[in-house]
Design an enzyme around this catalytic site. Sequence first.
Site, PDB file in Angstrom:
ATOM      1  N   GLU A   1       8.109   2.316  -5.649  1.00  0.00           N
ATOM      2  CA  GLU A   1       8.061   1.808  -4.270  1.00  0.00           C
ATOM      3  C   GLU A   1       8.191   2.989  -3.307  1.00  0.00           C
ATOM      4  O   GLU A   1       8.797   4.009  -3.637  1.00  0.00           O
ATOM      5  CB  GLU A   1       9.207   0.789  -4.108  1.00  0.00           C
ATOM      6  CG  GLU A   1       9.460   0.263  -2.727  1.00  0.00           C
ATOM      7  CD  GLU A   1       8.333  -0.590  -2.139  1.00  0.00           C
ATOM      8  OE1 GLU A   1       7.191  -0.103  -2.113  1.00  0.00           O
ATOM      9  OE2 GLU A   1       8.621  -1.700  -1.671  1.00  0.00           O
ATOM     10  N   ASP A   2       7.618   2.851  -2.122  1.00  0.00           N
ATOM     11  CA  ASP A   2       7.734   3.931  -1.142  1.00  0.00           C
ATOM     12  C   ASP A   2       9.154   4.014  -0.567  1.00  0.00           C
ATOM     13  O   ASP A   2       9.781   5.054  -0.553  1.00  0.00           O
ATOM     14  CB  ASP A   2       6.691   3.777  -0.014  1.00  0.00           C
ATOM     15  CG  ASP A   2       6.711   2.401   0.659  1.00  0.00           C
ATOM     16  OD1 ASP A   2       7.481   1.518   0.225  1.00  0.00           O
ATOM     17  OD2 ASP A   2       5.945   2.207   1.624  1.00  0.00           O
TER      18      ASP A   2
ATOM     19  N   ASP B   1      14.334  -0.736   2.126  1.00  0.00           N
ATOM     20  CA  ASP B   1      14.917  -0.923   3.444  1.00  0.00           C
ATOM     21  C   ASP B   1      15.895  -2.103   3.361  1.00  0.00           C
ATOM     22  O   ASP B   1      17.033  -1.936   2.923  1.00  0.00           O
ATOM     23  CB  ASP B   1      13.740  -1.172   4.395  1.00  0.00           C
ATOM     24  CG  ASP B   1      14.123  -1.227   5.851  1.00  0.00           C
ATOM     25  OD1 ASP B   1      14.665  -0.239   6.347  1.00  0.00           O
ATOM     26  OD2 ASP B   1      13.874  -2.260   6.487  1.00  0.00           O
TER      27      ASP B   1
ATOM     28  N   PHE C   1      12.475   5.242  11.549  1.00  0.00           N
ATOM     29  CA  PHE C   1      11.222   4.798  10.960  1.00  0.00           C
ATOM     30  C   PHE C   1      10.304   5.956  10.634  1.00  0.00           C
ATOM     31  O   PHE C   1       9.881   6.697  11.518  1.00  0.00           O
ATOM     32  CB  PHE C   1      10.532   3.817  11.914  1.00  0.00           C
ATOM     33  CG  PHE C   1       9.545   2.938  11.224  1.00  0.00           C
ATOM     34  CD1 PHE C   1       9.967   1.788  10.556  1.00  0.00           C
ATOM     35  CD2 PHE C   1       8.196   3.247  11.219  1.00  0.00           C
ATOM     36  CE1 PHE C   1       9.061   0.967   9.899  1.00  0.00           C
ATOM     37  CE2 PHE C   1       7.276   2.438  10.565  1.00  0.00           C
ATOM     38  CZ  PHE C   1       7.713   1.294   9.901  1.00  0.00           C
TER      39      PHE C   1
ATOM     40  N   LYS D   1       0.806  -1.194   0.000  1.00  0.00           N
ATOM     41  CA  LYS D   1       0.000   0.000   0.000  1.00  0.00           C
ATOM     42  C   LYS D   1       0.851   1.260   0.000  1.00  0.00           C
ATOM     43  O   LYS D   1       0.411   2.330  -0.399  1.00  0.00           O
ATOM     44  CB  LYS D   1      -0.860   0.016   1.285  1.00  0.00           C
ATOM     45  CG  LYS D   1      -1.843  -1.097   1.413  1.00  0.00           C
ATOM     46  CD  LYS D   1      -2.571  -0.937   2.789  1.00  0.00           C
ATOM     47  CE  LYS D   1      -3.450  -2.105   3.084  1.00  0.00           C
ATOM     48  NZ  LYS D   1      -4.067  -1.986   4.421  1.00  0.00           N
ATOM     49  N   GLY D   2       2.063   1.140   0.517  1.00  0.00           N
ATOM     50  CA  GLY D   2       2.885   2.313   0.838  1.00  0.00           C
ATOM     51  C   GLY D   2       3.103   3.323  -0.274  1.00  0.00           C
ATOM     52  O   GLY D   2       3.238   4.510  -0.029  1.00  0.00           O
TER      53      GLY D   2
ATOM     54  N   ASP E   1       3.177   3.658   6.795  1.00  0.00           N
ATOM     55  CA  ASP E   1       2.422   3.422   8.027  1.00  0.00           C
ATOM     56  C   ASP E   1       3.287   2.799   9.114  1.00  0.00           C
ATOM     57  O   ASP E   1       4.384   2.313   8.864  1.00  0.00           O
ATOM     58  CB  ASP E   1       1.291   2.428   7.740  1.00  0.00           C
ATOM     59  CG  ASP E   1       1.824   1.008   7.565  1.00  0.00           C
ATOM     60  OD1 ASP E   1       2.767   0.839   6.756  1.00  0.00           O
ATOM     61  OD2 ASP E   1       1.348   0.094   8.255  1.00  0.00           O
TER      62      ASP E   1
ATOM     63  N   LYS F   1      17.042   3.463   2.367  1.00  0.00           N
ATOM     64  CA  LYS F   1      17.855   3.286   3.576  1.00  0.00           C
ATOM     65  C   LYS F   1      19.020   2.348   3.259  1.00  0.00           C
ATOM     66  O   LYS F   1      18.910   1.137   3.434  1.00  0.00           O
ATOM     67  CB  LYS F   1      17.013   2.637   4.683  1.00  0.00           C
ATOM     68  CG  LYS F   1      15.954   3.510   5.307  1.00  0.00           C
ATOM     69  CD  LYS F   1      15.242   2.724   6.404  1.00  0.00           C
ATOM     70  CE  LYS F   1      14.121   3.501   7.044  1.00  0.00           C
ATOM     71  NZ  LYS F   1      13.320   2.677   7.976  1.00  0.00           N
TER      72      LYS F   1
ATOM     73  N   ARG G   1      -0.933   6.700   7.258  1.00  0.00           N
ATOM     74  CA  ARG G   1      -0.699   6.717   5.805  1.00  0.00           C
ATOM     75  C   ARG G   1      -1.230   7.985   5.136  1.00  0.00           C
ATOM     76  O   ARG G   1      -0.737   8.409   4.096  1.00  0.00           O
ATOM     77  CB  ARG G   1      -1.397   5.529   5.129  1.00  0.00           C
ATOM     78  CG  ARG G   1      -0.783   4.178   5.418  1.00  0.00           C
ATOM     79  CD  ARG G   1      -1.310   3.147   4.428  1.00  0.00           C
ATOM     80  NE  ARG G   1      -1.087   1.783   4.863  1.00  0.00           N
ATOM     81  CZ  ARG G   1       0.028   1.091   4.651  1.00  0.00           C
ATOM     82  NH1 ARG G   1       1.028   1.650   4.014  1.00  0.00           N
ATOM     83  NH2 ARG G   1       0.153  -0.144   5.081  1.00  0.00           N
TER      84      ARG G   1
HETATM   85  P1  IMP Z   1      12.237  -4.093   2.468  1.00  0.00           P
HETATM   86  O1  IMP Z   1      11.663  -5.287   1.782  1.00  0.00           O
HETATM   87  O2  IMP Z   1      12.905  -4.454   3.778  1.00  0.00           O
HETATM   88  O3  IMP Z   1      13.123  -3.251   1.598  1.00  0.00           O
HETATM   89  O4  IMP Z   1      11.043  -3.244   2.979  1.00  0.00           O
HETATM   90  C1  IMP Z   1      10.378  -2.369   2.245  1.00  0.00           C
HETATM   91  C2  IMP Z   1       9.021  -2.143   2.869  1.00  0.00           C
HETATM   92  O5  IMP Z   1       9.119  -2.024   4.279  1.00  0.00           O
HETATM   93  C3  IMP Z   1       8.455  -0.858   2.386  1.00  0.00           C
HETATM   94  O6  IMP Z   1       7.645  -1.049   1.263  1.00  0.00           O
HETATM   95  C4  IMP Z   1       7.669  -0.378   3.588  1.00  0.00           C
HETATM   96  O7  IMP Z   1       6.345  -0.845   3.523  1.00  0.00           O
HETATM   97  C5  IMP Z   1       8.345  -0.985   4.779  1.00  0.00           C
HETATM   98  N1  IMP Z   1       9.216   0.011   5.481  1.00  0.00           N
HETATM   99  C6  IMP Z   1      10.556   0.006   5.563  1.00  0.00           C
HETATM  100  N2  IMP Z   1      11.012   1.069   6.266  1.00  0.00           N
HETATM  101  C7  IMP Z   1       9.922   1.770   6.599  1.00  0.00           C
HETATM  102  C8  IMP Z   1       9.727   3.019   7.303  1.00  0.00           C
HETATM  103  O8  IMP Z   1      10.651   3.726   7.748  1.00  0.00           O
HETATM  104  N3  IMP Z   1       8.438   3.411   7.446  1.00  0.00           N
HETATM  105  C9  IMP Z   1       7.375   2.703   6.965  1.00  0.00           C
HETATM  106  N4  IMP Z   1       7.517   1.567   6.294  1.00  0.00           N
HETATM  107  C10 IMP Z   1       8.773   1.091   6.114  1.00  0.00           C
HETATM  108 MG    MG Z   2       5.519  -0.920   1.149  1.00  0.00          MG
END
Ligand code: IMP
Ligand code: MG
Length: 178
Positions: free
Chosen positions: A102-103, A106, A156, A46-47, A163, A135, A169
């Site tokens: 993508e939002d 991480d 975060f 959703k992000g 969210d 990040k 959101r």
């Molecule tokens: P990844 O798969 O670990 O790269 O995670 C990416 C997803 O984790 C993003 O699409 C977000 O939904 C969530 N996420 C990672 N960091 C944050 C943050 O600081 N705030 C909110 N959501 C986050």
């Molecule tokens: Mg997301």
Amino acid sequence: MKTKKIKVVYSELKIKKAVNSLAKKINNDYSKKRVAKPIVVISVLKGAFMFTSDLIKRIEHPLQIEFVRISSYGSKEVSSGKIDAPMLTLPDLTGRDILIIEDIIDSGRTIGFLKEYIATQYKPKSLKVACLLNKDERREVNVKADYVGFNVGNYFLVGYGLDTAEKFRHLPFLGVEL
Ligand code: IMP
Ligand code: MG
């Protein structure tokens, strides 16, 4: 229910400027390429819904918009390590120019998984990633976005689509919970 306070980290105006500059780069890059069919934008729900909506309004190329819902997060602020893909149904995108929106990147698991899935399924002509937030220091999977709005540290963020346990959101800015 008590609402916690959010400290603004990136204001609406700052986000708007970042989105405009990303759109400029995207417009520039895709106008140099021969894009025969509309660019396929795949927004990761959703992000990324707010970021997607603002960014695509500024893209000056024909485009097709698709949505997937996928994440590597549970409701906690740490990656669960597993990919959850409750909605990963796409039309045939074989040989197309694809841009994932993508939002935030991480650990990199979500984008790593999605890139590989799309590359294997559709053998796209090009496959790029635009993310609002990145990040680097939290990376566990070696993936890089082609377009990054803000590089952020290990904290975060919520708001502007992001969210914590489905809260915040709708905020028009990005901030941290106090
Ligand atoms: P990844 O798969 O670990 O790269 O995670 C990416 C997803 O984790 C993003 O699409 C977000 O939904 C969530 N996420 C990672 N960091 C944050 C943050 O600081 N705030 C909110 N959501 C986050
Ligand atoms: Mg997301």
